[in-house]
Design an enzyme around this catalytic site. Structure first.
Site, short mmCIF file in Angstrom:
data_model
loop_
_atom_site.label_atom_id
_atom_site.label_comp_id
_atom_site.label_asym_id
_atom_site.label_seq_id
_atom_site.Cartn_x
_atom_site.Cartn_y
_atom_site.Cartn_z
N TYR A 155 43.80 47.47 42.32
CA TYR A 155 44.31 48.82 42.09
C TYR A 155 44.50 49.14 40.61
O TYR A 155 44.05 50.18 40.13
CB TYR A 155 45.61 49.03 42.88
CG TYR A 155 45.38 49.45 44.32
CD1 TYR A 155 44.25 49.01 45.02
CD2 TYR A 155 46.26 50.28 44.99
CE1 TYR A 155 44.02 49.38 46.33
CE2 TYR A 155 46.03 50.66 46.31
CZ TYR A 155 44.91 50.21 46.98
OH TYR A 155 44.68 50.60 48.27
N GLU A 163 39.72 55.10 36.36
CA GLU A 163 39.98 56.53 36.48
C GLU A 163 40.61 57.15 35.23
O GLU A 163 40.13 58.18 34.72
CB GLU A 163 40.90 56.78 37.69
CG GLU A 163 40.29 56.36 39.02
CD GLU A 163 41.30 56.41 40.15
OE1 GLU A 163 41.91 57.47 40.34
OE2 GLU A 163 41.51 55.38 40.83
#
Length: 230
Positions: A155, A163
């Site tokens: 993650y 991102e």
């Protein structure tokens, strides 16, 4: 008699719900497995990470859009997750994918796209496989362990150098192109301004999801170990 009929209907509905969730999660797991295979094949054939979007971008976009069903699942009580956290994750990923990466050719070949797609694909294969096995009530412990352990690395990898870094790199391009100027024409701010705000709040929203997974990890793994000891 009426009570038996109600129980019978509930049983049929429960069976249909499980069958639907099993089908949905299995298809998602297969889809993400295919996307990871496409990314790795492209990497091996080109010896470059620049082709991640061209090799798997369309499939990943489809799978991510389809994941809105999970928001509905939580909202109608089909699963116990609720709607808020799935909506936060779906909204963040979908905005990143459709509003930025798919619209800007300049960022599609960046290494961060490879990092994001690879982290997403591996984590989603694990997550959906866990959900699918749970639907039939027979999830191997090693899959449960992977589900609540692999995210610790995957993650942050997908969000930080993935991102967030891509959105930051996209800022000058968004400003130069005046992206979505027509959509934001009636608002007192531009999409460029909106994206800067997203970049500021993104880590805090992500941290909420990340800590939620740690709470789930404690509940799913350590409680199970305590039961075995007992």
């Amino acid at each position: 008699m009426r009570r038996r009929e109600r129980n019978s209907k509930r049983g049929r509905m429960g069976g249909l719900s499980k069958l639907y969730l099993l089908s949905y999660n299995s298809l998602q797991a297969i889809g993400w497995a295919v996307s990871s295979f496409q990314i790795l094949c492209n990497l091996l054939s080109t010896s470059s990470v620049a082709g991640a979007y061209s090799s798997a971008g369309k499939l990943i976009s489809f799978l991510q859009c389809a994941a809105f069903l999970e928001v509905i699942h939580g909202a109608i009580g089909l699963v116990p997750s609720g709607a808020l956290l799935p909506l936060m994750q779906w909204g963040g990923r979908t905005h990143f994918l459709l509003a930025i990466v798919s619209k800007l050719d300049e960022v599609q070949q960046l290494p961060s796209v490879f990092i994001t797609f690879f982290a997403w694909s591996i984590s989603e294969v694990i997550r959906y496989s866990h959900y699918a096995f749970s639907c039939i009530g027979n999830c191997p412990y090693w899959i449960t362990y992977l589900r609540y352990t692999a995210f610790i690395v995957l993650y942050p990898l997908g969000v930080g150098p993935g991102e967030i870094w891509i959105m930051y790199q996209a800022l000058p391009i968004v400003k130069k192109k005046n992206l979505y100027s027509e959509t934001f024409s009636g608002l007192p701010f531009s999409y460029y301004d909106f994206l800067k705000v997203v970049l500021i709040i993104y880590p805090f929203l992500w941290l909420k999801l990340y800590l939620h997974l740690f709470r789930q990890r404690r509940s799913k793994l350590f409680k199970r170990q305590d039961k075995k000891r007992a």
